[in-house]
Design an enzyme around this catalytic site. Structure first.
Site, PDB file in Angstrom:
ATOM      1  N   ASN A 201       0.850  -1.196   0.000  1.00 15.75           N
ATOM      2  CA  ASN A 201       0.000   0.000   0.000  1.00 15.75           C
ATOM      3  C   ASN A 201       0.882   1.242   0.000  1.00 15.75           C
ATOM      4  O   ASN A 201       2.103   1.152   0.057  1.00 15.75           O
ATOM      5  CB  ASN A 201      -0.974  -0.027   1.183  1.00 15.75           C
ATOM      6  CG  ASN A 201      -0.253  -0.071   2.518  1.00 15.75           C
ATOM      7  OD1 ASN A 201       0.433   0.866   2.883  1.00 15.75           O
ATOM      8  ND2 ASN A 201      -0.392  -1.188   3.223  1.00 15.75           N
ATOM      9  N   LYS A 282       8.960 -16.880 -10.012  1.00 14.36           N
ATOM     10  CA  LYS A 282       8.088 -15.886 -10.636  1.00 14.36           C
ATOM     11  C   LYS A 282       6.930 -16.601 -11.339  1.00 14.36           C
ATOM     12  O   LYS A 282       7.161 -17.490 -12.165  1.00 14.36           O
ATOM     13  CB  LYS A 282       8.914 -15.077 -11.643  1.00 14.36           C
ATOM     14  CG  LYS A 282       8.135 -13.966 -12.290  1.00 14.36           C
ATOM     15  CD  LYS A 282       9.004 -13.171 -13.235  1.00 14.36           C
ATOM     16  CE  LYS A 282       8.143 -12.222 -14.042  1.00 14.36           C
ATOM     17  NZ  LYS A 282       8.757 -11.784 -15.261  1.00 14.36           N
ATOM     18  N   PRO A 299      -2.780 -11.685  10.815  1.00 11.73           N
ATOM     19  CA  PRO A 299      -3.090 -11.437  12.229  1.00 11.73           C
ATOM     20  C   PRO A 299      -3.306  -9.951  12.447  1.00 11.73           C
ATOM     21  O   PRO A 299      -2.684  -9.128  11.776  1.00 11.73           O
ATOM     22  CB  PRO A 299      -1.816 -11.903  12.951  1.00 11.73           C
ATOM     23  CG  PRO A 299      -0.744 -11.907  11.918  1.00 11.73           C
ATOM     24  CD  PRO A 299      -1.420 -12.162  10.603  1.00 11.73           C
ATOM     25  N   ILE A 301      -2.339  -7.172  14.569  1.00 12.34           N
ATOM     26  CA  ILE A 301      -1.258  -6.948  15.537  1.00 12.34           C
ATOM     27  C   ILE A 301      -1.774  -6.136  16.727  1.00 12.34           C
ATOM     28  O   ILE A 301      -1.524  -6.454  17.892  1.00 12.34           O
ATOM     29  CB  ILE A 301      -0.078  -6.228  14.851  1.00 12.34           C
ATOM     30  CG1 ILE A 301       0.413  -7.073  13.674  1.00 12.34           C
ATOM     31  CG2 ILE A 301       1.056  -5.958  15.835  1.00 12.34           C
ATOM     32  CD1 ILE A 301       1.382  -6.374  12.744  1.00 12.34           C
ATOM     33  N   PHE A 318      -4.387   3.513  15.287  1.00 10.76           N
ATOM     34  CA  PHE A 318      -4.830   4.491  14.295  1.00 10.76           C
ATOM     35  C   PHE A 318      -6.076   3.948  13.599  1.00 10.76           C
ATOM     36  O   PHE A 318      -6.281   2.732  13.531  1.00 10.76           O
ATOM     37  CB  PHE A 318      -3.728   4.729  13.251  1.00 10.76           C
ATOM     38  CG  PHE A 318      -2.774   5.827  13.643  1.00 10.76           C
ATOM     39  CD1 PHE A 318      -1.927   5.663  14.721  1.00 10.76           C
ATOM     40  CD2 PHE A 318      -2.746   7.018  12.939  1.00 10.76           C
ATOM     41  CE1 PHE A 318      -1.058   6.674  15.108  1.00 10.76           C
ATOM     42  CE2 PHE A 318      -1.887   8.038  13.310  1.00 10.76           C
ATOM     43  CZ  PHE A 318      -1.044   7.876  14.391  1.00 10.76           C
TER      44      PHE A 318
END
Ligand code: C5P
Length: 393
Positions: A201, A282, A299, A301, A318
């Site tokens: 991301n 690959k 998981p 965290i 957050f």
């Protein structure tokens, strides 16, 4: 707080009385300490009038030990402006006048410098090295900013605004976290698809690195567990960086230290899913068919730490929500057993991934609510640290 405002000999010294005025208005007690050169720019009478206290300028005026009594009195020594010469002397431990002696007598993390000088002097390798050394010892630095300079040029070197200096003082926390250990997660995670591809991301890690810095500046030892990022390690000795790639690696690194920590702020953008299988070669294109990737959950965290949280540990997460922001964030705070949740604003330009600024709302488990304006990530980090240190949760 008790604050010494040190003034050295640059033209920006004319703004020092404004710094003193703002500090007194915010309820702080202020003493001024000026070099002889500073007194070419701003007078003793002005400084004594705005501070309401005698100026410290002569090392021997009251028996030669005032640098020690002032150090004991002061919670923080702010030097505004700090010239290249003052910075160089402090980085070398030179104590040859009243202010430099006070500075060498003061613990580095109780010192804030607001440098002001010509751009060439700021960029001189000696100044860059000296500032890096001072930061590595825990000295805080605010500014300088870019703009018109007294020498008639435009560039970096203007002293930070008096108001910015005052907020930087608030952000330092004066070592309130000394002898505490804190954990921060930062950046994205990369979840391997095959030997050359991953799911990731856009998180840059900037918010987490700024949090690690703010905690270290407040005196904490920080374990910074970060996913892949191009950011350089903050140059503070109390930050221990651990690089990881995937969510599972991040969990292992975090679990290894959580038991020893006073608190954790998890700001990493952890991938919720990873490919069920990770090819060790690959993956080749096959005919005209698409490719289906099967994903499994990673998981959580934060929730894992929430489940093993002990009395006295503080856990901060957050949240990035697109609808019912505060209600969803509060639900998450309860579900994951957090003390605070920091809600990232998605509505404001300049907040979020990649950029240098952010805007957040902090929600506490006991109903507290704090809002930051749109500020630099460094200022947001300082605000978060200040809130979690001082708040009645
Ligand atoms: O549930 P959600 O992903 O919105 O929660 C965001 C918070 O949870 C952030 O603090 C993030 O660092 C943390 N998180 C985590 N592990 C995950 C997913 C999110 O620690 N797998």
């Amino acid at each position: 707080m008790n604050i010494v405002v040190g003034i050295t000999g640059g033209i920006a010294a004319y703004k020092a009385p404004e710094v003193v005025r703002l500090l007194r208005r915010a309820g702080h007690a202020v003493r001024c300490a000026a070099t002889d050169h500073a007194l070419q720019f701003v007078t003793r009478v002005t400084l004594e009038t705005v501070s309401g206290a005698p100026l410290y300028n002569d090392l021997f005026a009251s028996g030669g030990t005032e640098h020690i009594s002032l150090r004991e009195w002061a919670d923080i020594v702010v030097v505004a402006p700090a010239t290249a010469n003052c910075i160089a002397k402090l980085a070398s431990g030179i104590a040859d006048d009243a202010l430099s002696t006070l500075l060498v007598a003061t613990e580095p993390h109780h010192v804030l410098l607001a440098p002001a000088m010509n751009s060439g002097m700021w960029r001189h390798p000696a100044t860059e090295r000296n500032v890096a050394i001072l930061r590595s010892w825990g000295v805080s630095v605010v500014g300088p900013e870019s703009g018109a300079l007294a020498c008639g040029t435009d560039g970096i070197g203007r002293m930070a605004d008096p108001a910015a200096i005052v907020s930087a003082i608030d952000g330092i926390g004066c070592g309130v976290l000394s002898s505490q250990r804190w954990l921060v997660t930062a950046g994205p995670t990369y979840e391997k698809i095959d030997s050359v591809r991953f799911i990731g991301n856009y998180s840059s890690g900037k918010m987490g690195f700024a949090l690690a810095e703010a905690l270290a500046e407040a005196g904490a030892d920080v374990d910074l567990v970060t996913g892949p990022t191009s950011l350089a390690i903050p140059s503070l000795p109390r930050i221990h960086r651990v690089d990881v790639e995937s969510a599972r690696e991040m969990l292992a690194a975090v679990e290894a230290v959580w038991g020893e920590c006073h608190g954790a702020i998890l700001s990493a953008a952890v991938a919720d899913y990873r490919p069920a299988e990770q090819a060790d070669h690959k993956i080749k294109k096959q005919g005209d068919e698409g490719l289906t990737l099967q994903l499994v959950q990673n998981p959580d965290i934060l929730a894992t730490l929430g489940r093993s949280k002990r009395e006295g540990q503080t856990l901060v997460g957050f949240a990035l929500e697109t609808d019912n922001e505060e209600a969803n964030a509060t639900a998450k705070l309860r579900k994951k057993n957090l003390d605070f949740i920091v809600l990232n604003s998605l509505r404001d330009a300049g907040a979020g991934f990649g950029v240098d600024t952010n805007k957040v709302t902090i929600l506490g488990a006991k109903g507290g609510r704090w809002e930051s304006g749109l500020m630099t990530k460094r200022e947001v980090a300082q605000t978060i640290v200040r809130v979690i240190m001082k708040a009645e949760v």
